[in-house]
Design a protein around this motif. Sequence first.
Motif, PDB file in Angstrom:
ATOM      1  N   ASP A  46       3.839   8.678 -26.237  1.00 17.95           N
ATOM      2  CA  ASP A  46       4.002   7.519 -25.429  1.00 17.95           C
ATOM      3  C   ASP A  46       5.312   6.805 -24.925  1.00 17.95           C
ATOM      4  OD1 ASP A  46       2.851   5.146 -24.185  1.00 17.95           O
ATOM      5  OD2 ASP A  46       2.280   3.798 -25.770  1.00 17.95           O
ATOM      6  N   PRO A  47       5.755   7.400 -24.009  1.00 18.46           N
ATOM      7  CA  PRO A  47       7.069   7.188 -23.465  1.00 18.46           C
ATOM      8  C   PRO A  47       7.608   5.859 -23.465  1.00 18.46           C
ATOM      9  CG  PRO A  47       5.904   8.461 -21.777  1.00 18.46           C
ATOM     10  CD  PRO A  47       4.973   7.806 -22.916  1.00 18.46           C
ATOM     11  N   GLU A  48       8.642   5.670 -23.911  1.00 13.34           N
ATOM     12  CA  GLU A  48       9.484   4.119 -23.933  1.00 13.34           C
ATOM     13  C   GLU A  48       9.490   3.542 -22.537  1.00 13.34           C
ATOM     14  OE1 GLU A  48      14.054   4.263 -24.185  1.00 13.34           O
ATOM     15  OE2 GLU A  48      12.975   5.595 -25.853  1.00 13.34           O
ATOM     16  N   ASN A  49       9.358   4.257 -21.452  1.00 15.65           N
ATOM     17  CA  ASN A  49       9.693   3.818 -19.995  1.00 15.65           C
ATOM     18  C   ASN A  49       9.206   4.614 -18.991  1.00 15.65           C
ATOM     19  OD1 ASN A  49      10.502   2.370 -17.714  1.00 15.65           O
ATOM     20  ND2 ASN A  49      12.657   2.448 -18.055  1.00 15.65           N
ATOM     21  N   PHE A  50       9.071   4.130 -17.855  1.00 14.23           N
ATOM     22  CA  PHE A  50       8.783   5.296 -16.661  1.00 14.23           C
ATOM     23  C   PHE A  50       9.913   6.160 -16.459  1.00 14.23           C
ATOM     24  CE2 PHE A  50       6.493   1.343 -14.942  1.00 14.23           C
ATOM     25  CZ  PHE A  50       5.485   2.095 -14.478  1.00 14.23           C
ATOM     26  N   THR A  51       9.625   7.347 -15.853  1.00 15.38           N
ATOM     27  CA  THR A  51      10.946   7.969 -15.557  1.00 15.38           C
ATOM     28  C   THR A  51      11.112   7.691 -13.950  1.00 15.38           C
ATOM     29  OG1 THR A  51       9.623   9.939 -14.964  1.00 15.38           O
ATOM     30  CG2 THR A  51      10.782   9.835 -16.833  1.00 15.38           C
ATOM     31  N   TYR A  52      12.242   8.013 -13.360  1.00 15.85           N
ATOM     32  CA  TYR A  52      12.764   7.444 -12.097  1.00 15.85           C
ATOM     33  C   TYR A  52      13.035   8.668 -11.166  1.00 15.85           C
ATOM     34  CZ  TYR A  52      11.584   2.883 -13.782  1.00 15.85           C
ATOM     35  OH  TYR A  52      10.820   1.780 -14.199  1.00 15.85           O
ATOM     36  N   PRO A  53      12.562   9.642 -10.639  1.00 18.33           N
ATOM     37  CA  PRO A  53      13.005  10.676  -9.856  1.00 18.33           C
ATOM     38  C   PRO A  53      13.581   9.752  -8.563  1.00 18.33           C
ATOM     39  CG  PRO A  53      10.641  10.919 -10.308  1.00 18.33           C
ATOM     40  CD  PRO A  53      10.998   9.430 -10.884  1.00 18.33           C
ATOM     41  N   PHE A  54      14.473  10.317  -7.982  1.00 22.04           N
ATOM     42  CA  PHE A  54      15.131   9.931  -6.668  1.00 22.04           C
ATOM     43  C   PHE A  54      15.424  11.091  -5.714  1.00 22.04           C
ATOM     44  CE2 PHE A  54      19.432  10.569  -7.689  1.00 22.04           C
ATOM     45  CZ  PHE A  54      19.717  10.840  -9.226  1.00 22.04           C
ATOM     46  N   GLY A  55      16.026  10.504  -4.675  1.00 24.83           N
ATOM     47  CA  GLY A  55      16.722  11.459  -3.880  1.00 24.83           C
ATOM     48  C   GLY A  55      16.884  10.859  -2.421  1.00 24.83           C
ATOM     49  N   THR A  56      17.383  11.714  -1.720  1.00 22.92           N
ATOM     50  CA  THR A  56      17.512  11.664  -0.302  1.00 22.92           C
ATOM     51  C   THR A  56      16.913  12.809   0.441  1.00 22.92           C
ATOM     52  OG1 THR A  56      19.560  10.256  -0.724  1.00 22.92           O
ATOM     53  CG2 THR A  56      19.359  10.919   1.399  1.00 22.92           C
ATOM     54  N   HIS A  57      16.080  12.310   1.666  1.00 23.22           N
ATOM     55  CA  HIS A  57      15.469  13.297   2.640  1.00 23.22           C
ATOM     56  C   HIS A  57      16.483  12.850   3.937  1.00 23.22           C
ATOM     57  CE1 HIS A  57      11.948  15.053   0.411  1.00 23.22           C
ATOM     58  NE2 HIS A  57      12.901  14.857  -0.531  1.00 23.22           N
ATOM     59  N   VAL A  58      16.562  13.904   4.793  1.00 23.09           N
ATOM     60  CA  VAL A  58      17.229  13.746   6.171  1.00 23.09           C
ATOM     61  C   VAL A  58      16.224  14.519   7.110  1.00 23.09           C
ATOM     62  CG1 VAL A  58      19.080  13.930   7.445  1.00 23.09           C
ATOM     63  CG2 VAL A  58      19.407  13.105   5.281  1.00 23.09           C
ATOM     64  N   ALA A  59      15.968  13.994   8.192  1.00 24.22           N
ATOM     65  CA  ALA A  59      15.157  14.620   9.237  1.00 24.22           C
ATOM     66  C   ALA A  59      16.134  14.494  10.422  1.00 24.22           C
ATOM     67  CB  ALA A  59      14.050  14.496   9.714  1.00 24.22           C
ATOM     68  N   VAL A  60      16.056  15.533  11.354  1.00 24.49           N
ATOM     69  CA  VAL A  60      16.714  15.558  12.634  1.00 24.49           C
ATOM     70  C   VAL A  60      15.742  15.988  13.878  1.00 24.49           C
ATOM     71  CG1 VAL A  60      18.642  16.613  14.362  1.00 24.49           C
ATOM     72  CG2 VAL A  60      18.999  16.198  11.757  1.00 24.49           C
ATOM     73  N   VAL A  61      15.531  14.948  14.711  1.00 23.45           N
ATOM     74  CA  VAL A  61      14.310  15.295  15.578  1.00 23.45           C
ATOM     75  C   VAL A  61      14.925  15.004  17.066  1.00 23.45           C
ATOM     76  CG1 VAL A  61      12.506  14.347  14.047  1.00 23.45           C
ATOM     77  CG2 VAL A  61      13.462  12.837  15.987  1.00 23.45           C
ATOM     78  N   GLU A  62      14.186  15.806  17.954  1.00 24.89           N
ATOM     79  CA  GLU A  62      14.561  15.487  19.341  1.00 24.89           C
ATOM     80  C   GLU A  62      13.083  14.941  19.845  1.00 24.89           C
ATOM     81  OE1 GLU A  62      16.594  18.469  21.763  1.00 24.89           O
ATOM     82  OE2 GLU A  62      16.459  17.157  23.598  1.00 24.89           O
ATOM     83  N   VAL A  63      13.292  13.854  20.617  1.00 22.33           N
ATOM     84  CA  VAL A  63      12.253  13.363  21.449  1.00 22.33           C
ATOM     85  C   VAL A  63      12.082  13.634  22.817  1.00 22.33           C
ATOM     86  CG1 VAL A  63      11.005  11.130  22.009  1.00 22.33           C
ATOM     87  CG2 VAL A  63      11.635  11.812  19.852  1.00 22.33           C
ATOM     88  N   ASP A  64      11.129  14.090  23.208  1.00 24.04           N
ATOM     89  CA  ASP A  64      11.033  14.339  24.932  1.00 24.04           C
ATOM     90  C   ASP A  64      10.452  13.176  25.550  1.00 24.04           C
ATOM     91  OD1 ASP A  64      10.238  15.051  27.395  1.00 24.04           O
ATOM     92  OD2 ASP A  64       9.455  17.024  26.938  1.00 24.04           O
ATOM     93  N   PRO A  65      11.390  12.353  26.200  1.00 16.35           N
ATOM     94  CA  PRO A  65      10.863  11.041  26.527  1.00 16.35           C
ATOM     95  C   PRO A  65       9.788  11.030  27.863  1.00 16.35           C
ATOM     96  CG  PRO A  65      13.213  11.495  27.453  1.00 16.35           C
ATOM     97  CD  PRO A  65      12.963  12.718  26.765  1.00 16.35           C
ATOM     98  N   GLU A  66       9.724  12.352  28.429  1.00 16.55           N
ATOM     99  CA  GLU A  66       8.812  12.470  29.524  1.00 16.55           C
ATOM    100  C   GLU A  66       7.296  12.559  29.112  1.00 16.55           C
ATOM    101  OE1 GLU A  66       9.970  15.836  31.893  1.00 16.55           O
ATOM    102  OE2 GLU A  66       9.732  14.395  33.659  1.00 16.55           O
ATOM    103  N   THR A  67       7.370  13.110  27.694  1.00 14.21           N
ATOM    104  CA  THR A  67       5.915  13.375  27.061  1.00 14.21           C
ATOM    105  C   THR A  67       5.630  12.611  25.796  1.00 14.21           C
ATOM    106  OG1 THR A  67       6.705  15.509  25.978  1.00 14.21           O
ATOM    107  CG2 THR A  67       6.001  15.569  28.199  1.00 14.21           C
ATOM    108  N   GLY A  68       6.707  12.272  25.228  1.00  9.41           N
ATOM    109  CA  GLY A  68       6.602  11.625  23.735  1.00  9.41           C
ATOM    110  C   GLY A  68       6.766  12.590  22.461  1.00  9.41           C
ATOM    111  N   GLU A  69       6.579  13.981  22.958  1.00  8.88           N
ATOM    112  CA  GLU A  69       6.702  15.124  22.144  1.00  8.88           C
ATOM    113  C   GLU A  69       7.805  14.993  21.125  1.00  8.88           C
ATOM    114  OE1 GLU A  69       4.058  19.022  22.380  1.00  8.88           O
ATOM    115  OE2 GLU A  69       3.882  16.654  22.847  1.00  8.88           O
TER     116      GLU A  69
END
Lengths: 802, 290
Positions: A647-670
């Motif tokens: 029976d653990p004494e506490n939760f554990t706390y995974p963490f991190g950072t994700h990063v995404a780079v996207v390009e949006v086509d404003p003509e179509t929204g793609e």
Amino acid sequence: MSDADTNEATESATEPDGDGSGGTFGSAIKRGEDVPLLTGDGEYTDDISLRGMTHLAICRSDHAHARIESIDTSDAAAMDGVIAVYTGEDVVESGVPNTIPTAWDLPGLVQPQYRMLATDKVRYEGTGIAAVIAETPHAAHDALERITVEYEPLEHVTDPVEAVERDVPPVHDEAADNVAFDFELGEVDATDEAFADADRVASVDLRQPRIIPNAMEPRAALADWENATGKLRLWMTSQNPHLHRMLLSAGTLGLPENKIQVIAPEVGGGFGSKIYHYPDEAVTAWCSMQLGRPVKWQATRSESYLTDCHGRDHVTTGEIALDDDGTIRGVRVETHAGLGAQLSQFGTATPSYLYTTVLSGQYTIPAIHCRVIGAFTNTTPVDAYRGAGRAEGIYVIERLVDVGARELGIDPAELRRRNLVPPDEFPYESAAALVYDSGEYERAMDLALDHIDYDELRERQRELRDEDRYIGIGIGNFVESAGLSPSGLAGDLGAQAGGWESSIVRFDSTGSVTVLAGTADQGQGHRTTYAQIAAEELGLSVDDVDVVEGDTDRIPQGMGTYGSRSASVGGGSIARGAREVREKARRIAAHQLETSVDDLEFEDGEFRVTGAPDRSLHIQTIAHEAYLGHDLPEGMDPGLEETNFYDPENFTYPFGTHVAVVEVDPETGEIEIERYIAVDDCGEIINPMIVEGQVHGGIAQGIGAALYEGAVYDDNGHLQTRRMDEYAVPHSTQLPEFKTDNTVTPSPHNPIGVKGVGESATIAATPTMVSAVVDALEPFGVDHLDMPLTPESVWRATEGDQ
Amino acid sequence: MYTNDFEYYRADSVDDALTLLSDHAGAELVAGAHGLLPRMKTGDESPPALVDIGQLRGLDMIEEDDDGTDLSIGALATHAEIADSETVRQRASVLADAAAELGDPQVRNGGTIGGNLAHGDARSDPPAALLALDGSLEVRGLDDKRTIDATDLFEGPFETAVADDEIVTGIRIPTIDDAVSGYRKRRDPLSGYALVGVGVWLRTDGETIEEARVAVTGATTTPARLPAVEDELEGEAITEDTITAASAKAGITVDDGAFVSDVQASAEYREHLLTIDTERALYDVIDISQ
């Protein structure tokens, strides 16, 4: 493989201390279970056949909300191959308890009746009302069309805000306003004060759509009632067979727990949807008890869409108070959470404690207040889905930080950096009532930003905008509470179950090892990772260790697999049990080598006398001695196995950072995803390949929620997205190549330093993607867009039509 | 879901298949069965019998006529065979493109061109290619054979001019040397079918567009030519202005209510995309060097 660990983590007192250095903990060994799973030799519930087996099909309501006036089953019952047809009245008359219970109480919670088959009203499309047993599945399904049900339709409501604000007939008479609970967390006065004092306030109204889990294997059950012994054997698609055994006993069937055996054979994915005790598996068992014959129920994919608990369904207003220098002063959130028509076991915990307690994210926020109104709606019940509650909470705080950055004109990475909980503040008690165990948030964030050369990319983004090209950079910082423990705390918060895990580590008399674990794999690879843990502690090879899960008659107790708990709680239990086994072996070795336990070193499975390395005994030899029992220390019992409850004494706390780079086509929204970087810190890593796999799958599901998924109900309360060509699960061809990386910050309180990784990437990917797309749309004045970010919604946003 | 009960027959010849069709009212032909079976599982179609022609020989050829004016493709040629055919690529590249974009490898390896066109799924790719190429279907009944022009083929969702007791034996495509063609597809993220698919075919002398055929699939309830776009192109110089003016007409010849609207994309958005994708499809096949 991912990059080599950038492991400059602080030394931990809790690293796996197999001084035997089996060398297996931390290595990317291949999953032993994959060959049978990939070659079709894995045995799933539907693969099992018993002599005399019959087949169940369930008649379900096609109304969202209606009173049942009559059910005529006579035509169906008269069909060739049909053995019996039962209705909810038959279940009631049989005298079984017939109650699907909730497993998490909240103050003031309304808990309406939830029966195996409905008798009075149907409250969502898909409600089970009758059961057909036939000689073949086909005959059973054909007979469904001959059941005539007369309904008096009632007005329905599918939206959680409308459910409580509009004057509609209640889903349950017990909750006239459709409010199941009205939950608050945090200090309202302190938060109001923080908002009054802060320089600026930014806010966002957002929706987190309903997600349909889509496990590869639809739910299934095979029940075999043995009249002679009064015992029920039930094979089923379960993430937690012991919990199902308990709920079947106490909730639906009333059999003593020791007369129920629940077996989860191979299970093809769950994502939360196979945690719960649904009516269907209980009906399967009940029908077998009526007929004295085995009964199999295999859900169709269509049934899965209608009846597997959905996830999310939040409507939220969030506000963030900031000073001009970027200091976050407070966060205020109000959410309407759709619970569906019935309370599934953790349907109350997910939008309350699991959601509100992560609203501090990775940041030092002095004042937080959140109110959640849990609403009954005429929809499929909502419960935990991968990332449950934490995903929704992190989404809110990350969106708030982004809109706060826009409000202040501060770079979103910089605003995050200024508010991160610093490493020397751990353990950190947040204003949302959690105590984070350990973290080096800035290190993970820097690593993620370095992968894309963040500052240069921002420069390039500005240049491209001059050419009418719109790239966006999304950042998702997350911390999650994993493991759902300790039991006492969970109980204080309303849990009707413990947060521990149990395992047995057993040396067989010839030196092989069997690990019996109370968790239940649905594809995670426990048979490999658990073997690595035990082998490490016992100085053996993974090939010496066999891992058994998913059978309540073989594994006496357990809580199951959900909430990213298996590695930390299950693995922690196995490590502790293995250490006890090792210490017993050490005492036997000391006795037979005529030395003291303190004079023994343990390496590669061998106990050696310090200074006299030729005097040694291997742990597998000792196992044999332990079962011979001929020459054991005075007073020691024979055998070499330990049962461990951890029976653990506490939760554990995974963490991190994700990063995404996207390009949006404003003509179509793609939206084109150019780059996707995931830096995860799940503490010590048992198997980097499996961690990477979890991250890949998690990102896919997180991107799915952000860009594609979302259940829709039509004006009749019918699920409109009920098939695979109507509900958009992401395809591999729609996903970019993922770059995964890790930092390692061990959990200080877990026996093996692990934090868990099952849900992290799902939690991170969704806000990361939305952040990226909204960032790309900044020149169009878009501060937020609701999911799913379909090309059409993006196109409309670029047209100024949000 | 489970399909309803059905009988299954395997035909030995085209004549045998035609006899089986006439003996079993409501029977459906299958070859790859990739279009029909999913609809049977969802209950959208419940034929009482299936007549399998997938194993018939001699209906999978892809060949040019001796004088090089027509391309003949057997009804049982698979999408993969068409996509990989050098002849189709050179003489009718819009069809090779459409076949290559269709479904996934499994579907392309099993699905056949004849079955695809007779199935009449308005979201599928080959219809736009056949329309752009002004091709036709060769069809046989028990007593006669006939030809159905592409423009007469598609009558509505899953409805074509091929009668219940007829078999498509092949398709015929007129080809000329100075034509260019291509297909541009925007995939529906759920199904992989065309959210919008545009097939274009142009005959040019290098400076002027002499003849144009432009067709849409996916966006509309029935695959169709876009005559307003074609009119705007024909006789015009190959310039950006021509393409812009022609693309702008993409929506106007589509009847009111004919644009599909669903969870993924509204009719209005599909109409917008049709304009964009018509323009892009034209740029794909024309080399504008100014």
